[in-house]
Design a protein around this motif. Structure first.
Motif, mmCIF file in Angstrom:
data_model
loop_
_atom_site.group_PDB
_atom_site.id
_atom_site.type_symbol
_atom_site.label_atom_id
_atom_site.label_comp_id
_atom_site.label_asym_id
_atom_site.label_seq_id
_atom_site.Cartn_x
_atom_site.Cartn_y
_atom_site.Cartn_z
ATOM 1 N N GLU A 1 0.828 -1.207 0.000
ATOM 2 C CA GLU A 1 0.000 0.000 0.000
ATOM 3 C C GLU A 1 0.860 1.253 0.000
ATOM 4 O OE1 GLU A 1 -3.797 -1.549 2.619
ATOM 5 O OE2 GLU A 1 -2.139 -0.581 3.656
ATOM 6 N N VAL A 2 0.313 2.336 -0.546
ATOM 7 C CA VAL A 2 1.012 3.620 -0.541
ATOM 8 C C VAL A 2 1.054 4.127 0.897
ATOM 9 C CG1 VAL A 2 0.997 6.011 -1.334
ATOM 10 C CG2 VAL A 2 0.232 4.191 -2.866
ATOM 11 N N GLY A 3 2.249 4.446 1.359
ATOM 12 C CA GLY A 3 2.423 4.950 2.714
ATOM 13 C C GLY A 3 3.476 6.028 2.773
ATOM 14 N N LEU A 4 3.705 6.508 3.947
ATOM 15 C CA LEU A 4 4.671 7.565 4.203
ATOM 16 C C LEU A 4 6.063 7.156 3.737
ATOM 17 C CD1 LEU A 4 4.415 10.341 5.472
ATOM 18 C CD2 LEU A 4 4.863 9.322 7.678
ATOM 19 N N LEU B 1 5.821 10.438 -0.985
ATOM 20 C CA LEU B 1 4.814 10.859 -0.019
ATOM 21 C C LEU B 1 5.500 11.161 1.311
ATOM 22 C CD1 LEU B 1 1.738 11.188 -0.088
ATOM 23 C CD2 LEU B 1 1.551 8.894 0.868
ATOM 24 N N VAL B 2 5.405 12.411 1.773
ATOM 25 C CA VAL B 2 6.109 12.856 2.978
ATOM 26 C C VAL B 2 5.175 13.654 3.889
ATOM 27 C CG1 VAL B 2 8.368 12.944 1.821
ATOM 28 C CG2 VAL B 2 6.926 14.977 1.855
ATOM 29 N N THR B 3 5.655 13.998 5.076
ATOM 30 C CA THR B 3 4.902 14.883 5.950
ATOM 31 C C THR B 3 4.983 16.296 5.382
ATOM 32 O OG1 THR B 3 6.843 15.188 7.355
ATOM 33 C CG2 THR B 3 5.248 13.523 8.048
ATOM 34 N N SER B 4 4.053 17.144 5.767
ATOM 35 C CA SER B 4 3.990 18.489 5.181
ATOM 36 C C SER B 4 5.238 19.316 5.476
ATOM 37 C CB SER B 4 2.744 19.229 5.656
ATOM 38 O OG SER B 4 2.778 19.397 7.045
ATOM 39 N N ILE B 5 5.903 19.064 6.561
ATOM 40 C CA ILE B 5 7.106 19.825 6.930
ATOM 41 C C ILE B 5 8.263 19.520 5.973
ATOM 42 C CG2 ILE B 5 8.074 18.177 8.578
ATOM 43 C CD1 ILE B 5 7.889 21.886 9.254
ATOM 44 N N ARG B 6 8.164 18.384 5.244
ATOM 45 C CA ARG B 6 9.201 18.013 4.284
ATOM 46 C C ARG B 6 8.740 18.156 2.846
ATOM 47 N NH1 ARG B 6 10.340 12.390 4.992
ATOM 48 N NH2 ARG B 6 8.615 12.152 6.404
ATOM 49 N N ILE C 1 1.313 14.325 2.791
ATOM 50 C CA ILE C 1 0.190 13.433 3.092
ATOM 51 C C ILE C 1 -1.081 14.231 3.349
ATOM 52 C CG2 ILE C 1 1.571 11.520 3.966
ATOM 53 C CD1 ILE C 1 1.057 12.539 6.814
ATOM 54 N N GLU C 2 -0.937 15.550 3.516
ATOM 55 C CA GLU C 2 -2.096 16.412 3.750
ATOM 56 C C GLU C 2 -2.594 17.089 2.471
ATOM 57 O OE1 GLU C 2 -1.651 18.908 7.296
ATOM 58 O OE2 GLU C 2 0.051 17.644 7.821
ATOM 59 N N SER C 3 -1.880 16.924 1.361
ATOM 60 C CA SER C 3 -2.296 17.509 0.083
ATOM 61 C C SER C 3 -3.433 16.662 -0.501
ATOM 62 C CB SER C 3 -1.122 17.538 -0.892
ATOM 63 O OG SER C 3 -0.789 16.217 -1.292
ATOM 64 N N ILE D 1 4.788 1.237 -6.548
ATOM 65 C CA ILE D 1 5.112 1.736 -5.212
ATOM 66 C C ILE D 1 6.493 1.215 -4.843
ATOM 67 C CG2 ILE D 1 4.474 1.761 -2.768
ATOM 68 C CD1 ILE D 1 1.609 0.930 -3.674
ATOM 69 N N GLN D 2 7.388 2.129 -4.466
ATOM 70 C CA GLN D 2 8.703 1.742 -3.953
ATOM 71 C C GLN D 2 8.716 2.008 -2.461
ATOM 72 O OE1 GLN D 2 12.018 3.537 -6.027
ATOM 73 N NE2 GLN D 2 10.787 3.722 -7.883
ATOM 74 N N ASN D 3 8.912 0.968 -1.667
ATOM 75 C CA ASN D 3 8.926 1.115 -0.217
ATOM 76 C C ASN D 3 10.303 1.558 0.257
ATOM 77 O OD1 ASN D 3 6.247 0.241 0.244
ATOM 78 N ND2 ASN D 3 6.899 -1.863 -0.122
ATOM 79 N N THR D 4 10.533 2.870 0.249
ATOM 80 C CA THR D 4 11.849 3.383 0.623
ATOM 81 C C THR D 4 12.014 3.502 2.125
ATOM 82 O OG1 THR D 4 11.120 5.664 0.466
ATOM 83 C CG2 THR D 4 12.085 4.687 -1.519
ATOM 84 N N LYS D 5 11.014 4.033 2.811
ATOM 85 C CA LYS D 5 11.054 4.252 4.265
ATOM 86 C C LYS D 5 12.291 5.030 4.688
ATOM 87 C CE LYS D 5 7.357 1.810 4.904
ATOM 88 N NZ LYS D 5 6.098 2.462 4.904
ATOM 89 N N ASP D 6 12.880 5.778 3.766
ATOM 90 C CA ASP D 6 14.088 6.538 4.073
ATOM 91 C C ASP D 6 13.788 8.022 3.987
ATOM 92 O OD1 ASP D 6 16.686 7.369 4.522
ATOM 93 O OD2 ASP D 6 17.293 7.091 2.440
ATOM 94 N N GLU D 7 13.961 8.709 5.099
ATOM 95 C CA GLU D 7 13.734 10.147 5.123
ATOM 96 C C GLU D 7 14.974 10.893 5.599
ATOM 97 O OE1 GLU D 7 11.525 11.237 9.063
ATOM 98 O OE2 GLU D 7 10.498 9.531 8.171
#
Length: 167
Positions: free
Chosen positions: A82-85, A104-109, A119-121, A153-159
Motif C-alpha cells: 500500500e502507498v504509505g509515508l 509521499l512525505v509529511t507536510s514539513i518536508r 500526506i495532507e495535500s 510503489i517503492q517502499n523506501t522508508k528513508d527520510e
C-alpha cells in the motif's frame, strides 16, 4: 490542528533548534558586536547585515519551536503493498495521459520541486493506503477533481536526506 510529523521529523527539528541556539546564535552575536565596533551605525552596512542575520536566526528558532508545540505524531501503518509515508509512487494522470513519480512525505518536508508531496495535500490524501492498479479520484475541491491510477510503489522508508522546509 498542528503539523503532522514523524518521530524523525521531530528529532530533526530539535537538532536544528539546538544547533541554532548553541552555534548560530553565538556567531550572530559576535558578528553584531564586531560590526558595532566599526563606528557610525547609521551607515554601517556590516552592522545592519549582522542584525538581520541574528533576527532571522531567532525567527527560525521561534518558528520551529511553534511547530513542535502544536505537532501531532503520525506513524505509517500502511502495508508493504500500500502507498504509505516515505514511499515513492508512480501515478498515471488519466486526463493528461502522463505518468509522474512522487515521494509521499509529511507536510514539513513537502517540496513540489523535488517531487515530494505532503500526506495532507489532495493527491497525498487520495493515494495513501491504496495499492498498485487502484484507480483513485483526487478531490481538489467540492466541484473539481481528477482520476489517477497507481502504477508502482517503492517502499523506501528513508527520510534521512529530506530537509525541513524553510519559511
Amino acid at each position: 490542528m498542528g503539523e503532522q510529523l514523524t518521530k524523525s521529523d521531530v528529532q530533526k527539528i530539535r537538532d536544528e533548534i539546538e544547533y541554532r541556539k548553541l552555534v548560530v546564535r553565538k556567531e550572530a552575536l559576535e558578528a553584531v558586536k564586531e560590526a558595532r565596533a566599526h563606528g557610525d551605525l547609521s551607515e554601517n552596512f556590516e552592522y545592519h547585515a549582522a542584525k538581520k542575520d541574528k533576527n532571522s536566526n531567532e525567527s527560525r528558532i521561534r518558528y520551529l519551536e511553534r511547530i513542535l508545540k502544536n505537532a501531532r505524531i503520525v506513524e505509517d501503518r500502511s502495508g508493504d503493498d500500500e502507498v504509505g509515508l516515505d514511499n515513492i509512487v508512480e501515478v498515471y494522470f488519466e486526463e493528461d495521459d502522463e505518468t509522474e513519480e512522487y515521494k509521499l512525505v509529511t507536510s514539513i518536508r513537502g517540496n513540489s520541486m523535488k517531487g515530494y508531496i505532503s500526506i495532507e495535500s489532495p493527491l497525498g490524501r487520495a493515494i495513501r493506503g491504496h495499492k498498485v492498479g487502484d484507480r483513485v479520484y483526487v478531490r481538489v475541491n467540492e466541484n473539481a477533481g481528477y482520476y489517477i491510477v497507481i502504477k508502482s510503489i517503492q517502499n523506501t522508508k528513508d527520510e534521512s536526506e529530506d530537509e525541513i522546509r524553510r519559511f
